[in-house]
Design an enzyme around this catalytic site. Structure first.
Site, short mmCIF file in Angstrom:
data_model
loop_
_atom_site.label_atom_id
_atom_site.label_comp_id
_atom_site.label_asym_id
_atom_site.label_seq_id
_atom_site.Cartn_x
_atom_site.Cartn_y
_atom_site.Cartn_z
N ILE A 36 0.90 -1.16 0.00
CA ILE A 36 0.00 0.00 0.00
C ILE A 36 0.93 1.21 0.00
CG2 ILE A 36 -0.24 -0.26 2.54
CD1 ILE A 36 -2.91 1.26 2.36
N SER A 37 0.72 2.12 -0.95
CA SER A 37 1.62 3.27 -1.09
C SER A 37 1.55 4.16 0.16
CB SER A 37 1.21 4.10 -2.30
OG SER A 37 1.12 3.31 -3.46
N ALA A 38 2.63 4.89 0.41
CA ALA A 38 2.64 5.86 1.50
C ALA A 38 1.61 6.95 1.21
CB ALA A 38 4.02 6.48 1.64
#
Ligand code: SAH
Length: 184
Positions: A36-38
């Site tokens: 999950i992207s920052a």
């Protein structure tokens, strides 16, 4: 966009056991070697697209569904494609639980786009590649915007009448954009 971040509970989109890290600004593993992207990366990508509430948006690489959920708060139609079938199975329920069930989710190769709903006002690609997939360029409206990580840099592409204009934004690491689909 900040209001959308306030409305979407990120802890619903991280794997169980990592909820305590959901509100740190970090990418986290979501299984199958994906992340999950920052939140700050998602913010850079979404704000560059200058979305409006009337937009129809295609997302390639649903992953956890967090960015998908944000998109449902910002635009009128969200179409999202994920190549990892086990992630697709999980994400539908999470989106409903988060009150973001209006997104249309499909398993498959997002490099091919989703031609039935094209053209799109905006396309957001969440995995990295070296070149813009031709189907995605074709499915972007004239005047439409695309965010795509190219060679380790987030690029904002604007489609003119016959050409694509590129603008390099920040540097970032992404998982690779891969063809076809996979069960895990
Ligand atoms: N925005 C997502 C990013 C997930 S990582 C999030 O924050 O959760 C990128 C995702 O792109 C992975 O889940 C990976 O499986 C997916 N992906 C890679 N290539 C793809 C393709 N060709 N079509 C659809 N999804 C793809």
């Amino acid at each position: 966009m900040l209001a959308a971040f306030g409305e979407v509970p990120r802890h619903l989109f991280v794997p169980s056991g990592l909820e305590h890290k959901a509100y740190t600004d970090a990418a986290l593993p979501i299984g199958g070697g994906q992340t999950i992207s920052a939140p700050s990366t998602v913010a850079v990508m979404l704000s560059a697209l200058q979305l409006t509430s009337k937009d129809r948006v295609l997302e390639v690489g649903t992953g956890s569904g967090f960015q998908t959920a944000l998109l449902t708060k910002l635009v009128s139609e969200v179409y999202t494609i994920e190549r990892n079938l086990s992630l697709v199975k999980e994400v539908g329920n999470k989106l409903i639980e988060a009150g973001c069930g209006t997104a249309k989710l499909r398993a498959g190769d997002g490099m091919l786009g989703w031609s039935e709903h094209a053209p799109y006002d905006a396309i957001i690609v969440s995995a990295g590649t070296d070149e813009v997939p031709s189907h995605l360029a074709e499915q972007l409206k004239a005047g439409g915007r695309m965010i795509i990580p190219l060679k380790g840099r987030i690029n904002l592409i604007t489609r003119g009448r016959s050409d694509l204009r590129f603008r390099e934004l920040s540097q970032c690491r992404f998982v690779p954009l891969l063809p076809g689909h996979t069960k895990h």
